[in-house]
Design a protein around this motif. Sequence first.
Motif, PDB file in Angstrom:
ATOM      1  N   GLU A 104       0.835  -1.204   0.000  1.00  0.00           N
ATOM      2  CA  GLU A 104       0.000   0.000   0.000  1.00  0.00           C
ATOM      3  C   GLU A 104       0.870   1.254   0.000  1.00  0.00           C
ATOM      4  OE1 GLU A 104      -0.429  -2.649   1.999  1.00  0.00           O
ATOM      5  OE2 GLU A 104      -2.156  -3.420   0.857  1.00  0.00           O
ATOM      6  N   ASP A 105       1.954   1.258   0.794  1.00  0.00           N
ATOM      7  CA  ASP A 105       2.895   2.386   0.799  1.00  0.00           C
ATOM      8  C   ASP A 105       3.438   2.638  -0.600  1.00  0.00           C
ATOM      9  OD1 ASP A 105       2.723   2.691   3.587  1.00  0.00           O
ATOM     10  OD2 ASP A 105       4.430   1.367   3.949  1.00  0.00           O
ATOM     11  N   VAL A 106       3.839   1.564  -1.240  1.00  0.00           N
ATOM     12  CA  VAL A 106       4.497   1.660  -2.546  1.00  0.00           C
ATOM     13  C   VAL A 106       3.521   2.171  -3.604  1.00  0.00           C
ATOM     14  CG1 VAL A 106       5.600   0.310  -4.361  1.00  0.00           C
ATOM     15  CG2 VAL A 106       6.206  -0.089  -1.968  1.00  0.00           C
ATOM     16  N   LYS A 107       2.307   1.663  -3.596  1.00  0.00           N
ATOM     17  CA  LYS A 107       1.315   2.119  -4.580  1.00  0.00           C
ATOM     18  C   LYS A 107       0.985   3.596  -4.384  1.00  0.00           C
ATOM     19  CE  LYS A 107      -0.988  -2.258  -5.670  1.00  0.00           C
ATOM     20  NZ  LYS A 107      -2.261  -3.023  -5.594  1.00  0.00           N
ATOM     21  N   ALA A 108       0.876   4.021  -3.147  1.00  0.00           N
ATOM     22  CA  ALA A 108       0.578   5.431  -2.867  1.00  0.00           C
ATOM     23  C   ALA A 108       1.718   6.334  -3.334  1.00  0.00           C
ATOM     24  CB  ALA A 108       0.327   5.621  -1.373  1.00  0.00           C
ATOM     25  N   TYR A 109       2.952   5.877  -3.147  1.00  0.00           N
ATOM     26  CA  TYR A 109       4.120   6.656  -3.567  1.00  0.00           C
ATOM     27  C   TYR A 109       4.142   6.804  -5.086  1.00  0.00           C
ATOM     28  CZ  TYR A 109       8.955   8.349  -3.062  1.00  0.00           C
ATOM     29  OH  TYR A 109      10.109   9.104  -3.064  1.00  0.00           O
ATOM     30  N   ASN A 110       3.850   5.710  -5.777  1.00  0.00           N
ATOM     31  CA  ASN A 110       3.813   5.765  -7.238  1.00  0.00           C
ATOM     32  C   ASN A 110       2.732   6.724  -7.722  1.00  0.00           C
ATOM     33  OD1 ASN A 110       4.518   4.462  -9.971  1.00  0.00           O
ATOM     34  ND2 ASN A 110       2.309   4.219  -9.849  1.00  0.00           N
ATOM     35  N   LYS A 111       1.561   6.656  -7.135  1.00  0.00           N
ATOM     36  CA  LYS A 111       0.453   7.516  -7.548  1.00  0.00           C
ATOM     37  C   LYS A 111       0.772   8.986  -7.334  1.00  0.00           C
ATOM     38  CE  LYS A 111      -4.509   8.272  -6.741  1.00  0.00           C
ATOM     39  NZ  LYS A 111      -5.698   7.845  -5.954  1.00  0.00           N
ATOM     40  N   LYS A 112       1.537   9.290  -6.300  1.00  0.00           N
ATOM     41  CA  LYS A 112       1.845  10.675  -5.984  1.00  0.00           C
ATOM     42  C   LYS A 112       2.921  11.269  -6.877  1.00  0.00           C
ATOM     43  CE  LYS A 112       3.226  13.717  -2.161  1.00  0.00           C
ATOM     44  NZ  LYS A 112       3.490  13.810  -0.692  1.00  0.00           N
ATOM     45  N   TYR A 113       4.012  10.530  -7.123  1.00  0.00           N
ATOM     46  CA  TYR A 113       5.197  11.136  -7.727  1.00  0.00           C
ATOM     47  C   TYR A 113       5.445  10.774  -9.187  1.00  0.00           C
ATOM     48  CZ  TYR A 113       6.618  12.643  -3.056  1.00  0.00           C
ATOM     49  OH  TYR A 113       6.664  13.241  -1.824  1.00  0.00           O
ATOM     50  N   TYR A 114       5.023   9.599  -9.641  1.00  0.00           N
ATOM     51  CA  TYR A 114       5.381   9.148 -10.991  1.00  0.00           C
ATOM     52  C   TYR A 114       4.251   9.473 -11.962  1.00  0.00           C
ATOM     53  CZ  TYR A 114       9.250   7.193  -8.523  1.00  0.00           C
ATOM     54  OH  TYR A 114      10.375   7.078  -7.727  1.00  0.00           O
ATOM     55  N   VAL A 115       4.029  10.768 -12.072  1.00  0.00           N
ATOM     56  CA  VAL A 115       2.933  11.310 -12.873  1.00  0.00           C
ATOM     57  C   VAL A 115       3.506  12.306 -13.878  1.00  0.00           C
ATOM     58  CG1 VAL A 115       1.156  10.942 -11.131  1.00  0.00           C
ATOM     59  CG2 VAL A 115       2.511  13.052 -11.060  1.00  0.00           C
ATOM     60  N   PRO A 116       2.804  12.545 -14.990  1.00  0.00           N
ATOM     61  CA  PRO A 116       3.383  13.384 -16.051  1.00  0.00           C
ATOM     62  C   PRO A 116       3.703  14.809 -15.611  1.00  0.00           C
ATOM     63  CG  PRO A 116       1.074  12.839 -16.515  1.00  0.00           C
ATOM     64  CD  PRO A 116       1.506  11.967 -15.391  1.00  0.00           C
ATOM     65  N   ASN A 117       2.883  15.379 -14.742  1.00  0.00           N
ATOM     66  CA  ASN A 117       3.134  16.754 -14.308  1.00  0.00           C
ATOM     67  C   ASN A 117       4.256  16.865 -13.300  1.00  0.00           C
ATOM     68  OD1 ASN A 117       0.777  15.356 -13.084  1.00  0.00           O
ATOM     69  ND2 ASN A 117       0.936  16.954 -11.528  1.00  0.00           N
ATOM     70  N   ASN A 118       4.927  15.746 -12.983  1.00  0.00           N
ATOM     71  CA  ASN A 118       6.107  15.760 -12.117  1.00  0.00           C
ATOM     72  C   ASN A 118       7.317  15.218 -12.870  1.00  0.00           C
ATOM     73  OD1 ASN A 118       7.212  16.306  -9.460  1.00  0.00           O
ATOM     74  ND2 ASN A 118       7.387  14.092  -9.180  1.00  0.00           N
ATOM     75  N   ALA A 119       7.302  15.367 -14.198  1.00  0.00           N
ATOM     76  CA  ALA A 119       8.341  14.745 -15.010  1.00  0.00           C
ATOM     77  C   ALA A 119       8.654  15.593 -16.237  1.00  0.00           C
ATOM     78  CB  ALA A 119       7.899  13.349 -15.453  1.00  0.00           C
ATOM     79  N   VAL A 120       9.806  15.273 -16.833  1.00  0.00           N
ATOM     80  CA  VAL A 120      10.178  15.866 -18.118  1.00  0.00           C
ATOM     81  C   VAL A 120      10.665  14.737 -19.026  1.00  0.00           C
ATOM     82  CG1 VAL A 120      12.485  16.442 -17.217  1.00  0.00           C
ATOM     83  CG2 VAL A 120      11.671  17.519 -19.319  1.00  0.00           C
ATOM     84  N   LEU A 121      10.198  14.745 -20.262  1.00  0.00           N
ATOM     85  CA  LEU A 121      10.613  13.785 -21.286  1.00  0.00           C
ATOM     86  C   LEU A 121      11.567  14.490 -22.244  1.00  0.00           C
ATOM     87  CD1 LEU A 121      10.332  11.188 -23.114  1.00  0.00           C
ATOM     88  CD2 LEU A 121       8.353  12.335 -24.148  1.00  0.00           C
ATOM     89  N   VAL A 122      12.723  13.878 -22.495  1.00  0.00           N
ATOM     90  CA  VAL A 122      13.685  14.430 -23.443  1.00  0.00           C
ATOM     91  C   VAL A 122      13.945  13.412 -24.542  1.00  0.00           C
ATOM     92  CG1 VAL A 122      16.012  15.347 -23.791  1.00  0.00           C
ATOM     93  CG2 VAL A 122      14.792  15.833 -21.653  1.00  0.00           C
ATOM     94  N   VAL A 123      13.919  13.866 -25.782  1.00  0.00           N
ATOM     95  CA  VAL A 123      14.363  13.074 -26.927  1.00  0.00           C
ATOM     96  C   VAL A 123      15.515  13.837 -27.564  1.00  0.00           C
ATOM     97  CG1 VAL A 123      13.748  12.017 -29.120  1.00  0.00           C
ATOM     98  CG2 VAL A 123      12.032  12.186 -27.299  1.00  0.00           C
ATOM     99  N   ALA A 124      16.667  13.184 -27.681  1.00  0.00           N
ATOM    100  CA  ALA A 124      17.859  13.847 -28.220  1.00  0.00           C
ATOM    101  C   ALA A 124      18.550  12.918 -29.208  1.00  0.00           C
ATOM    102  CB  ALA A 124      18.822  14.230 -27.089  1.00  0.00           C
TER     103      ALA A 124
END
Length: 440
Positions: free
Chosen positions: A193-213
Motif C-alpha cells: 500500500e505504501d508503494v502504490k501510494a508513492y507511485n500515484k503521488k510522484y510518478y505522474v506526467p506533471n512531475n516529469a520531463v521527457l527528453v528526446v535527443a
Amino acid sequence: MKRTLFLGLLMLGLGNFAFAQEVSFEEYDLPNGLHVILHQENGAPVVTTSVMYHVGGKDRTEGRTGFAHFFEHLLFEGTENIERGKWFEIVSSNGGINNANTSQDRTYYYEVFPSNNLQLGLWMESERMLHPVIDQIGVDTQQEVVKEEKRSTYDNRPYGQFLAVLGKNLFDVHPYKDPNIGYMKDIDAATLEDVKAYNKKYYVPNNAVLVVAGDFQIEETKKMIEDYFGPIPRGADIVRNYPKEKPITEQKIATAYDANIQIPAIGLAYRTPGFRERDAYVLDMISTYLSDGRSSKLYKKMVDDQKQALQVGAFNIGQEDYGMYLVFALPVGETSLEVLQTEMEEEVAKVRDELISERDYQKLQNKFENDFVNANSGVEGIANSLARYYLLYGDTNLINKEIDIYRSVTREEIKEVASKYLKPNQSVIINYLPGDKTEN
C-alpha cells in the motif's frame, strides 16, 4: 613539421568550436503537464529517450526512507504489456542500452537506441509511467535487491558510509539528514500500500520531463509522444514544505566508525546553499581551485610537498535545497588527523582572506570552459543536461548559458563566498575512524 603542428592545432580548435556551439532545442507541455524537450542532431543514427522525475531520496515520510531509490529498481520489474524480467532483454535485443539513477532530488531513466527504434524507447517509457505492475512479488524481489546493494555498496565498502555520516551531521530536520538509499528497517517496513501510494503521488506526467535527443524527425516524434504520453492522466499537484535548518554557528565535532577501513579519515564539512544559487557556482570554483589535479593547492601541499596525506580533496556536493561542502583527507603514516585538520583549514583560510592569483584564476576559467565543452559533446549527456536544467533549475537554456555564470565570477567574489560559508564556526569536523559500526 611546423605546418603539420599548425594544422593539428587548427583542427583541434575547430573541433572544440563545433562541440561548444549552442545546443538547440524545442520545448512544450502536453495538456497533462508532461514537459517535453526535443534536441535534434542528425549526425549519427542514435537517439536517447529519457524521463526525469522530480522525486528523490528527500521525498519521503519518517520511517519510509529510500523510497525513490527503491522505485528506481521497482519500475524495471515490468508493466501490463512488458513481461516481468523482460525489460533489459527487450532493450538489448533491439541494439540499445539503458540505465537509471537516483539522487536526493530526482530520478532519471534513459535508453539509447539506434534511431530506427525511437518508437520503442518512447513506448517503454510511457509504459513505465502509465502501466507499471506494482505487486507483492515485485516489492519482495526489489526489497532484497536494494538491501544487497546497500550492503555491498555502502555498509561493507571502505568509506561507504561517509556520505551518510556527512548528511546526518550537517542536517537536523531536513530529509537530507538521511541517506538516499534509506535504512534497512525502512526498506523492510515498506508495504504494498505504501508503494502504490508513492507511485500515484510522484510518478505522474506533471512531475516529469521527457527528453528526446539525437537523430529523429520533429513532427513524426511529436505525434508519437502525443500518442503514447498524451492519454496518461495528470496527477495531483505536489506540494513540498520541508523544514528549514537553523544556521550552524558553532563548530561541531563528530566521530563515526567504519569496520571496513584501516586508515582513518577526517572531513571539514559545511552546509551551503542549494545549487540554483549563484554562490553555489562560486563554491564549485573554490573546490576546483583547492583540489582538482596534482597542481591544486591541497594536493601539492599535503601530498606532494609535505607528504602528510595519501589523498585530499574538496567537494561541493550540490543539492536542490541545501548543498554540502567537504574537505577530506587520509593521513600518511603517523600523521595525526589533527595535523591534517590544521593544514586543510589553513588553505581554506587563505581563500577566505586573500585573493587567488590572476594565474590561478585563469586556470580556473580554462578548466570550466573545457568542462562545458565536454559536457555537451554527445547526445546522451545533452539529454541529461536538458532534463536537469529544466526540472531542477527551472531554466532549460542553462545548457547554453551556465558557462556565463562561471565566466562572470571574479576573484573578489571567490574570496567573499569563501568567507561567507567556509568559516570554522560554521563547520562540522568529522573524525572517521576504524572500528565497529552501528547497523542501520
